[in-house]
Design a protein around this motif. Structure first.
Motif: not given
Length: 174
Positions: A33, A37, A42-43, A45, A76
Motif C-alpha cells: 500500500d 498501489i 487496489p485496481n 495495479a 491484488v
C-alpha cells in the motif's frame, strides 16, 4: 541508524533494473500500500505489473512484504503471479528474513522498498538488506497508517538535522 534509509527515490516505478543488476540485486522486496498501489485503489495495479515484468526480464524477483492479511494481498497480487509475505510484522525483520531464507539469497542481494519510516525502513535495516524509502503514491492513508505518519514527522525532523532526506527520480543514497 534504524530509521535512516540507505537510498531514496520518489517512486518505486523509477527503479532501473539495469542499475539494480549492477548493484548485485537479485530480489526487490516491496511494501504494497502506497508503495506499489494506492492503498484505497487496489485496481491500480497496471504499473505494478509493468515493473514486475521489467524486473523479471532482468532476472530480478519482486516479492511483496506486507503487514496486510493474505486475503487482501492475494486479491491484488494473484492475477499477476507476484509472491508475497502477509502479516510480516514490520518493523520486525521477520517477513524479510523468512523470504531471504526461502529464496536462498544473501542480504546484499536484496533491496526492501517502502513508503514508511516507522515500518518498512526499520524492518529492512534490522534484516541487513538495502533499505529504500519512496514517497507515498497518494497523500491519504488508512487510519492505522495515519498514526505512523504523525510520528514520522518527528523522525524526519531528526533525520534532517543530521542530513536531509530528499527524493530524486533515480536511486540516491539516503
Amino acid at each position: 541508524m534504524l530509521f535512516r534509509p540507505q537510498y531514496t527515490i520518489n517512486t518505486i516505478y523509477n527503479l532501473d533494473p539495469k542499475q539494480l543488476k549492477e548493484m548485485g540485486i537479485k530480489a526487490v522486496f516491496s511494501d504494497l500500500d502506497n508503495t506499489l498501489i494506492a492503498w484505497n485503489n487496489p485496481n491500480s495495479a497496471k504499473e505494478m505489473d509493468d515493473l514486475n515484468q521489467k524486473l523479471k526480464a532482468n532476472g530480478i524477483k519482486l516479492v511483496v512484504i506486507s503487514n496486510n492479511n493474505a486475503e487482501r494481498i492475494s486479491k491484488v497480487l494473484n492475477p499477476y503471479g507476484i509472491e508475497f509475505i502477509a502479516k510480516a510484522r514490520k518493523p520486525l525483520p521477520t517477513g524479510i528474513n523468512e523470504e531471504l531464507k526461502k529464496l536462498n539469497l544473501n542480504k546484499d542481494e536484496v533491496m526492501m522498498v517502502g513508503d514508511q519510516l516507522m515500518t518498512d525502513i526499520p524492518a529492512a535495516n534490522r534484516a541487513g538488506v538495502k533499505s529504500v524509502l519512496v514517497e507515498p503514491l497518494v497523500k491519504t492513508d488508512k487510519w492505522n497508517t495515519r498514526i505512523n505518519r504523525f510520528f514520522e514527522k518527528f523522525i524526519f525532523a531528526f533525520l534532517k538535522m543530521r542530513k536531509p532526506v530528499t527524493f530524486k527520480e533515480t536511486l540516491q543514497n539516503g
